[in-house]
Design a protein around this motif. Structure first.
Motif, PDB file in Angstrom:
ATOM      1  N   ARG A  80      -4.319  13.053  -1.640  1.00 57.60           N
ATOM      2  CA  ARG A  80      -2.890  12.915  -1.348  1.00 57.60           C
ATOM      3  C   ARG A  80      -2.529  13.576  -0.019  1.00 57.60           C
ATOM      4  O   ARG A  80      -1.827  12.995   0.812  1.00 57.60           O
ATOM      5  CB  ARG A  80      -2.047  13.494  -2.486  1.00 57.60           C
ATOM      6  N   ASN A  81      -3.016  14.784   0.180  1.00 60.37           N
ATOM      7  CA  ASN A  81      -2.739  15.478   1.440  1.00 60.37           C
ATOM      8  C   ASN A  81      -3.380  14.754   2.616  1.00 60.37           C
ATOM      9  O   ASN A  81      -2.840  14.753   3.723  1.00 60.37           O
ATOM     10  CB  ASN A  81      -3.221  16.920   1.370  1.00 60.37           C
ATOM     11  N   GLN A  84      -1.038  11.944   3.475  1.00 58.71           N
ATOM     12  CA  GLN A  84       0.160  12.463   4.139  1.00 58.71           C
ATOM     13  C   GLN A  84      -0.146  12.837   5.585  1.00 58.71           C
ATOM     14  O   GLN A  84       0.629  12.535   6.493  1.00 58.71           O
ATOM     15  CB  GLN A  84       0.719  13.660   3.367  1.00 58.71           C
ATOM     16  N   HIS A 144      -1.287  -1.029  -2.413  1.00 66.21           N
ATOM     17  CA  HIS A 144      -0.743   0.242  -1.934  1.00 66.21           C
ATOM     18  C   HIS A 144      -1.054   0.466  -0.454  1.00 66.21           C
ATOM     19  O   HIS A 144      -0.233   1.045   0.272  1.00 66.21           O
ATOM     20  CB  HIS A 144      -1.255   1.404  -2.793  1.00 66.21           C
ATOM     21  N   ASP A 174       9.225  11.251   4.967  1.00 67.54           N
ATOM     22  CA  ASP A 174       8.457  11.940   3.919  1.00 67.54           C
ATOM     23  C   ASP A 174       8.818  11.395   2.546  1.00 67.54           C
ATOM     24  O   ASP A 174       7.938  11.200   1.702  1.00 67.54           O
ATOM     25  CB  ASP A 174       8.714  13.447   3.951  1.00 67.54           C
ATOM     26  N   LEU A 175      10.084  11.144   2.331  1.00 62.91           N
ATOM     27  CA  LEU A 175      10.534  10.592   1.051  1.00 62.91           C
ATOM     28  C   LEU A 175       9.875   9.233   0.785  1.00 62.91           C
ATOM     29  O   LEU A 175       9.355   8.989  -0.307  1.00 62.91           O
ATOM     30  CB  LEU A 175      12.063  10.444   1.052  1.00 62.91           C
ATOM     31  N   VAL A 177       7.065   7.895   2.227  1.00 61.30           N
ATOM     32  CA  VAL A 177       5.610   8.029   2.073  1.00 61.30           C
ATOM     33  C   VAL A 177       5.288   8.587   0.696  1.00 61.30           C
ATOM     34  O   VAL A 177       4.413   8.078  -0.012  1.00 61.30           O
ATOM     35  CB  VAL A 177       5.005   8.918   3.186  1.00 61.30           C
ATOM     36  N   ASN A 178       6.015   9.620   0.291  1.00 59.43           N
ATOM     37  CA  ASN A 178       5.736  10.230  -1.009  1.00 59.43           C
ATOM     38  C   ASN A 178       6.024   9.277  -2.165  1.00 59.43           C
ATOM     39  O   ASN A 178       5.314   9.307  -3.168  1.00 59.43           O
ATOM     40  CB  ASN A 178       6.508  11.539  -1.175  1.00 59.43           C
ATOM     41  N   ALA A 179       7.025   8.436  -2.038  1.00 60.36           N
ATOM     42  CA  ALA A 179       7.307   7.458  -3.095  1.00 60.36           C
ATOM     43  C   ALA A 179       6.136   6.489  -3.255  1.00 60.36           C
ATOM     44  O   ALA A 179       5.711   6.185  -4.375  1.00 60.36           O
ATOM     45  CB  ALA A 179       8.595   6.693  -2.789  1.00 60.36           C
ATOM     46  N   LEU A 181       3.008   7.076  -2.321  1.00 61.85           N
ATOM     47  CA  LEU A 181       1.851   7.840  -2.811  1.00 61.85           C
ATOM     48  C   LEU A 181       1.993   8.178  -4.289  1.00 61.85           C
ATOM     49  O   LEU A 181       1.001   8.155  -5.030  1.00 61.85           O
ATOM     50  CB  LEU A 181       1.652   9.102  -1.970  1.00 61.85           C
ATOM     51  N   ASP A 182       3.219   8.494  -4.726  1.00 64.62           N
ATOM     52  CA  ASP A 182       3.453   8.738  -6.158  1.00 64.62           C
ATOM     53  C   ASP A 182       3.059   7.508  -6.966  1.00 64.62           C
ATOM     54  O   ASP A 182       2.396   7.610  -8.004  1.00 64.62           O
ATOM     55  CB  ASP A 182       4.932   9.053  -6.427  1.00 64.62           C
ATOM     56  N   GLN A 185      -0.714   7.058  -6.998  1.00 60.51           N
ATOM     57  CA  GLN A 185      -1.327   8.080  -7.858  1.00 60.51           C
ATOM     58  C   GLN A 185      -1.092   7.754  -9.336  1.00 60.51           C
ATOM     59  O   GLN A 185      -2.006   7.853 -10.153  1.00 60.51           O
ATOM     60  CB  GLN A 185      -0.745   9.450  -7.507  1.00 60.51           C
TER      61      GLN A 185
END
Length: 194
Positions: A80-81, A84, A144, A174-175, A177-179, A181-182, A185
């Motif tokens: 994940r990191n 990011q 993805h 960031d919001l 990208v994280n969505a 990646l969530d 995952q």
């Protein structure tokens, strides 16, 4: 003007890259390249077929450079990191090398596709696909990977167009990208046996 013995395809590409990075496609003509190399324009054709062939080589270089940035950023991180960090590197490359980044998306005179359809472009795609697959557990997680690439390209395009304004995108990138990646995952967790 004598034919310089040190004129090589590599030297020509390096100087062309410098001209292109500084001023974009309008700054790169065979005449401006010859002037920068201190040769006659006709001398270049001993090493380069045409300006289009040179732009094709530069598109491949841009893809290789962007891939190297993603790999470097992701190195040593958990999945994940790593993604990011790679996303940050992607946006940084697009911002700091706008002409090279744009060249990746320009139709290539050597074929119907753009710079991303070159071997170097495919390697760049495979790097992103591998990073996404490491997170989701699906080594061919095209859905993805496309979502990540589409989001990053959209963010890079909006940034280049100045749409974000003076305040920038704030935490929105960031919001987003994280969505993605969530979701990747979570999809990976659902596929793994308990």
């Amino acid at each position: 003007m004598p034919y310089p013995s040190k004129l090589t395809p590599e030297t020509i590409e390096e100087v062309a890259w410098t001209l292109f990075q500084a001023g974009g496609p309008d700054a790169l003509s065979m005449r401006s390249l010859a002037d920068a190399l201190g040769v006659r324009a006709g001398s270049l054709y001993r090493h380069v077929d045409s300006r289009d062939a040179l732009l094709h080589a530069l598109a491949q270089r841009a893809a290789r450079d962007l891939q190297a940035e993603l790999v470097r950023a992701a190195e040593g991180h958990l999945p994940r990191n790593a993604l990011q960090a790679a996303a940050g590197a992607y946006l940084h490359y697009a911002r700091t090398h706008p002409h090279a980044y744009a060249l990746l998306l320009v139709p290539d005179a050597h074929g119907p596709a753009n710079g991303l359809a070159t071997d170097a472009g495919k390697a760049l795609w495979n790097t992103l696909l591998g990073l996404v697959g490491a997170l989701s557990g699906d080594l061919d997680d095209t859905d993805h990977a496309v979502a990540v690439w589409t989001f990053l390209h959209g963010a890079a395009s909006l940034d280049r167009a100045g749409i974000y304004g003076g305040s920038g995108p704030r935490g929105g990138i960031d919001l987003g990208v994280n969505a993605i990646l969530d979701h990747a995952q979570d999809a990976g967790r659902r596929k793994r046996p308990s």
